[in-house]
Scaffold this motif. Structure first.
Motif, PDB file in Angstrom:
ATOM      1  N   UNK A  97       0.840  -1.203   0.000  1.00 39.78           N
ATOM      2  CA  UNK A  97       0.000   0.000   0.000  1.00 39.78           C
ATOM      3  C   UNK A  97       0.873   1.250   0.000  1.00 39.78           C
ATOM      4  N   UNK A  98       0.543   2.195  -0.880  1.00 41.66           N
ATOM      5  CA  UNK A  98       1.263   3.461  -0.919  1.00 41.66           C
ATOM      6  C   UNK A  98       1.037   4.240   0.364  1.00 41.66           C
ATOM      7  N   UNK A  99       2.126   4.815   0.899  1.00 38.96           N
ATOM      8  CA  UNK A  99       2.038   5.651   2.095  1.00 38.96           C
ATOM      9  C   UNK A  99       2.353   7.102   1.753  1.00 38.96           C
ATOM     10  N   UNK A 100       3.512   7.319   1.138  1.00 41.58           N
ATOM     11  CA  UNK A 100       3.951   8.680   0.846  1.00 41.58           C
ATOM     12  C   UNK A 100       5.102   8.642  -0.148  1.00 41.58           C
ATOM     13  N   UNK A 101       5.339   9.766  -0.815  1.00 37.60           N
ATOM     14  CA  UNK A 101       6.456   9.876  -1.748  1.00 37.60           C
ATOM     15  C   UNK A 101       6.974  11.302  -1.743  1.00 37.60           C
ATOM     16  N   UNK A 102       8.222  11.447  -2.170  1.00 38.60           N
ATOM     17  CA  UNK A 102       8.860  12.753  -2.189  1.00 38.60           C
ATOM     18  C   UNK A 102       9.696  12.873  -3.458  1.00 38.60           C
ATOM     19  N   UNK A 103       9.662  14.054  -4.057  1.00 37.29           N
ATOM     20  CA  UNK A 103      10.438  14.275  -5.270  1.00 37.29           C
ATOM     21  C   UNK A 103      11.928  14.364  -4.946  1.00 37.29           C
TER      22      UNK A 103
ATOM     23  N   UNK B  80       5.104  12.443   8.015  1.00 43.71           N
ATOM     24  CA  UNK B  80       5.855  13.427   7.244  1.00 43.71           C
ATOM     25  C   UNK B  80       7.061  12.769   6.600  1.00 43.71           C
ATOM     26  N   UNK B  81       7.182  12.948   5.302  1.00 43.50           N
ATOM     27  CA  UNK B  81       8.347  12.428   4.586  1.00 43.50           C
ATOM     28  C   UNK B  81       9.337  13.559   4.363  1.00 43.50           C
ATOM     29  N   UNK B  82      10.607  13.235   4.432  1.00 47.92           N
ATOM     30  CA  UNK B  82      11.656  14.208   4.155  1.00 47.92           C
ATOM     31  C   UNK B  82      12.877  13.477   3.627  1.00 47.92           C
ATOM     32  N   UNK B  83      13.820  14.218   3.104  1.00 48.30           N
ATOM     33  CA  UNK B  83      15.035  13.602   2.600  1.00 48.30           C
ATOM     34  C   UNK B  83      16.204  14.537   2.798  1.00 48.30           C
TER      35      UNK B  83
ATOM     36  N   UNK C 133      13.510   9.960   5.157  1.00 44.05           N
ATOM     37  CA  UNK C 133      12.944   9.718   6.479  1.00 44.05           C
ATOM     38  C   UNK C 133      11.420   9.658   6.401  1.00 44.05           C
ATOM     39  N   UNK C 134      10.860   8.941   7.346  1.00 43.42           N
ATOM     40  CA  UNK C 134       9.411   8.938   7.522  1.00 43.42           C
ATOM     41  C   UNK C 134       9.121   9.145   9.000  1.00 43.42           C
ATOM     42  N   UNK C 135       8.675  10.343   9.332  1.00 39.00           N
ATOM     43  CA  UNK C 135       8.267  10.650  10.702  1.00 39.00           C
ATOM     44  C   UNK C 135       6.807  10.276  10.864  1.00 39.00           C
ATOM     45  N   UNK C 136       6.519   9.392  11.798  1.00 38.52           N
ATOM     46  CA  UNK C 136       5.162   8.893  11.999  1.00 38.52           C
ATOM     47  C   UNK C 136       4.703   9.293  13.394  1.00 38.52           C
ATOM     48  N   UNK C 137       3.690  10.122  13.454  1.00 35.09           N
ATOM     49  CA  UNK C 137       3.114  10.583  14.721  1.00 35.09           C
ATOM     50  C   UNK C 137       1.685  10.074  14.859  1.00 35.09           C
TER      51      UNK C 137
END
Length: 125
Positions: free
Chosen positions: A46-52, A69-72, A80-84
């Protein structure tokens, strides 16, 4: 070739937080957009998130919007994937994946070229 290694999974209580990391090696990291998917037994990934590649564009599944929140950091070749505010239904194996930049098909797991081995996230109620 791009090698991806996830870390940071574990057991957390509902309402808690975790931060997943995905370290990349091999070909130029900043030529790839990156995604996170998750999978539970018997279900499709299942897709969660993506970042360019630049980090400017981010996409989220409705189920995680406002909580994840996704970041790189391209200097560190890491995403990174910050999961709150984690919920029991977030329990899954989480995978990071790389897709060539500008492919656009972020939501489709089949579009990604490289995958990590996955890291287990378990949220207890």
């Amino acid at each position: 070739q791009v090698q991806l290694v996830e870390s940071g999974g574990g057991l957390v209580q509902a309402g808690g937080s975790l931060r997943l990391s995905c370290a990349a090696s091999g070909r130029a990291f900043n030529t790839y957009d990156m995604g996170w998917f998750r999978q539970t037994p018997g279900k499709e990934r299942e897709f969660v998130t993506a970042i360019s590649w630049s980090g400017r564009l981010k996409y989220y599944a409705d189920s995680v919007k406002g909580r994840f929140t996704i970041s790189r950091d391209n200097a560190k070749n890491t995403v990174y994937l910050q999961m709150n505010s984690l919920k029991p239904e977030d329990t899954a194996v989480y995978y990071c994946a790389a897709i060539p930049s500008y492919s656009g098909n972020y939501y489709n797991a089949d579009a990604y070229d490289y995958w990590g081995q996955g890291t287990q996230v378990t949220v207890s109620s």
